[in-house]
Design a protein around this motif. Structure first.
Motif, PDB file in Angstrom:
ATOM      1  N   UNK A   1       6.258  -9.260  -4.197  1.00 43.47           N
ATOM      2  CA  UNK A   1       5.895  -7.950  -4.722  1.00 43.47           C
ATOM      3  C   UNK A   1       5.420  -8.047  -6.163  1.00 43.47           C
TER       4      UNK A   1
ATOM      5  N   UNK B   1       1.979   2.644  -2.795  1.00 39.29           N
ATOM      6  CA  UNK B   1       2.364   3.931  -2.204  1.00 39.29           C
ATOM      7  C   UNK B   1       3.863   3.979  -1.986  1.00 39.29           C
ATOM      8  N   UNK B   2       4.421   2.857  -1.496  1.00 42.21           N
ATOM      9  CA  UNK B   2       5.847   2.819  -1.212  1.00 42.21           C
ATOM     10  C   UNK B   2       6.670   2.895  -2.484  1.00 42.21           C
ATOM     11  N   UNK B   3       6.080   2.588  -3.617  1.00 41.90           N
ATOM     12  CA  UNK B   3       6.797   2.687  -4.884  1.00 41.90           C
ATOM     13  C   UNK B   3       6.497   4.007  -5.589  1.00 41.90           C
ATOM     14  N   UNK B   4       5.905   4.931  -4.862  1.00 37.22           N
ATOM     15  CA  UNK B   4       5.653   6.245  -5.426  1.00 37.22           C
ATOM     16  C   UNK B   4       4.473   6.323  -6.350  1.00 37.22           C
TER      17      UNK B   4
ATOM     18  N   UNK C   1       0.540  -5.707   2.974  1.00 36.92           N
ATOM     19  CA  UNK C   1       1.500  -5.481   1.903  1.00 36.92           C
ATOM     20  C   UNK C   1       0.835  -4.762   0.737  1.00 36.92           C
TER      21      UNK C   1
ATOM     22  N   UNK D   1      -8.019   2.404  -2.847  1.00 41.59           N
ATOM     23  CA  UNK D   1      -8.504   3.785  -2.775  1.00 41.59           C
ATOM     24  C   UNK D   1      -9.959   3.829  -2.332  1.00 41.59           C
TER      25      UNK D   1
ATOM     26  N   UNK E   1       0.067  -0.939   1.081  1.00 43.82           N
ATOM     27  CA  UNK E   1       1.099   0.092   1.014  1.00 43.82           C
ATOM     28  C   UNK E   1       2.096  -0.106  -0.112  1.00 43.82           C
ATOM     29  N   UNK E   2       2.030  -1.240  -0.815  1.00 39.38           N
ATOM     30  CA  UNK E   2       3.085  -1.503  -1.797  1.00 39.38           C
ATOM     31  C   UNK E   2       3.167  -0.412  -2.859  1.00 39.38           C
TER      32      UNK E   2
ATOM     33  N   UNK F   1       2.070  -4.710   9.654  1.00 39.77           N
ATOM     34  CA  UNK F   1       3.101  -4.677   8.619  1.00 39.77           C
ATOM     35  C   UNK F   1       4.464  -5.053   9.182  1.00 39.77           C
TER      36      UNK F   1
ATOM     37  N   UNK G   1      -3.750   3.743  11.516  1.00 41.20           N
ATOM     38  CA  UNK G   1      -2.298   3.539  11.533  1.00 41.20           C
ATOM     39  C   UNK G   1      -1.921   2.379  12.437  1.00 41.20           C
TER      40      UNK G   1
ATOM     41  N   UNK H   1       2.311 -11.294  -2.732  1.00 43.76           N
ATOM     42  CA  UNK H   1       2.636 -11.015  -1.335  1.00 43.76           C
ATOM     43  C   UNK H   1       4.063 -11.413  -1.014  1.00 43.76           C
TER      44      UNK H   1
ATOM     45  N   UNK I   1       0.094   5.424  -7.135  1.00 37.85           N
ATOM     46  CA  UNK I   1      -1.182   5.430  -6.436  1.00 37.85           C
ATOM     47  C   UNK I   1      -1.576   3.998  -6.102  1.00 37.85           C
TER      48      UNK I   1
ATOM     49  N   UNK J   1      -2.553  -1.193  10.732  1.00 32.76           N
ATOM     50  CA  UNK J   1      -1.780  -1.314   9.497  1.00 32.76           C
ATOM     51  C   UNK J   1      -0.294  -1.402   9.805  1.00 32.76           C
ATOM     52  N   UNK J   2       0.217  -0.454  10.571  1.00 32.68           N
ATOM     53  CA  UNK J   2       1.653  -0.450  10.832  1.00 32.68           C
ATOM     54  C   UNK J   2       2.074  -1.646  11.677  1.00 32.68           C
TER      55      UNK J   2
END
Lengths: 209, 209
Positions: free
Chosen positions: A31, A116-119, A110, A127, A113-114, A171, A164, A28, A121, A167-168
DNA sequence: GAATCATTCATACGTTCGTATGAAAACGAA
DNA sequence: TTCGTTTTCATACGAACGTATGAATGATTC
């Protein structure tokens, strides 16, 4: 001054749990890539080889950490969905569960979305939870539409809009405070999100609480 | 078959721009740590030392990439805010600008949250944009509250709830499709978010479009 | 108490990373 | 052409990484 280990008095055999706790904190804070196996084992007071031995790899430890954090939330959402209440009330309760669970596990957003934010899954546990919540919550929305309390619209999209919010908001809560001087009390945050979600879904103007 | 470089016919001296383009793609695909300087320079058809020479460090290249992507959006939000329209219409327009800019820069949402998700502060350009948008949009909200079209509530919280929609929905759009079989047309997404935001803020029930 | 299994430990391996270095090449002005 | 500057290039450095290995230690069972 403070012991560098997570549990100074750990009984034998809970090395595994200690590792999960230390890994959770470090993942956390820094990363996935920023938290080295050496840092994790050192913080847990364990040997460098402990991660390989107990989990097989760093990646599997990460999955375990995420699963440990997120599974109770999935259950709580499920429980809320089964309550005999009005759809909009249950949806507000879902929002509250999210915030509450995030508050007790301040670093969970964190993990959500971590990847996802790194492209990549998200980890399997994320999931699975997304799947479950999507189905559960969109079911509630559909019920509300059936009884006329919720306006028409794609229940899946409405679910995403609901999720959303916690979460948002959770975050950005910390960076808003530390980097932008915007300090928001947690209960205000929750109360606002509940109102916003209700208003966004309701088929009639929001009634006073 | 395809040239491994970004611009097979680059004129001399735009190595810098080519690096930014290659870096943007790789940072989005693999995240900051996952995109090595070697991969970036190789994709740009440049030498390994090019990043140090042109940007000083990988971190500064990253900041440049993010700034390049996000700055136009900040300007567009500012332009929308100055339109002589009703507050709720301008807020819908802000949502549309976000979605539109994300659609043209499909990887921007990653950059918005990557650092936050790793427990760090967002890059300077993201912070600056957050600040500007927060001020601009909460101003619109306050206007709407003054003329009675928007319900009471903290304008900052309302702004965050508005921004949460395009950011979160765009962020999960890809994984929803590829990992969960939930395929959502982009225009449906935008139309839904606009309605949801209007309903969430409006002081009167949503009128038909 | 010996044998078996589970766990811990110190250490080493091979790889990859970001950056530094200094020579080579390209360029522009005189 | 020549000089000075900018840009490219091949290569090297030191550090950090995840994981593997095999010996040591602890616990359990017969």
């Amino acid at each position: 001054m403070n012991d560098s280990r997570e549990h100074p008095d750990d009984r034998p055999d809970d090395t595994r749990a200690t590792l999960v706790a230390a890994a959770r904190a470090l993942f956390a804070e820094r990363g996935y890539d920023g938290a080295s196996v050496r840092a994790i084992t050192s913080r847990a007071g364990a040997n460098l080889g402990a991660v390989t031995y107990h989990f097989g790899s760093k990646e599997e430890l990460y999955n375990e950490v995420v699963a440990t954090m997120i599974r109770p939330m999935r259950d709580r959402v499920g429980a809320v969905a089964r309550r005999p209440e009005a759809a909009l009330d249950r949806l507000e309760a879902v929002v509250e569960v999210y915030f509450d669970h995030f508050s007790a596990n301040g670093d969970l957003p964190h993990f959500l979305v971590e990847r996802i934010a790194s492209g990549q899954l998200p980890p399997p546990a994320v999931l699975a939870t997304m799947r479950a919540v999507l189905q559960t919550v969109s079911g509630i929305v559909a019920e509300g539409q059936a009884d006329g309390s919720i306006r028409p619209g794609d229940p899946v999209l409405m679910t995403l809009s609901v999720i959303a919010q916690p979460v948002y908001l959770s975050l950005v809560h910390a960076p808003l405070r530390t980097a932008m001087g915007v300090d928001i009390a947690s209960d205000h945050l929750v109360a606002h999100a509940r109102r916003f979600v209700r208003a966004g879904l309701s088929s009639s103007p929001a009634e006073a609480p």
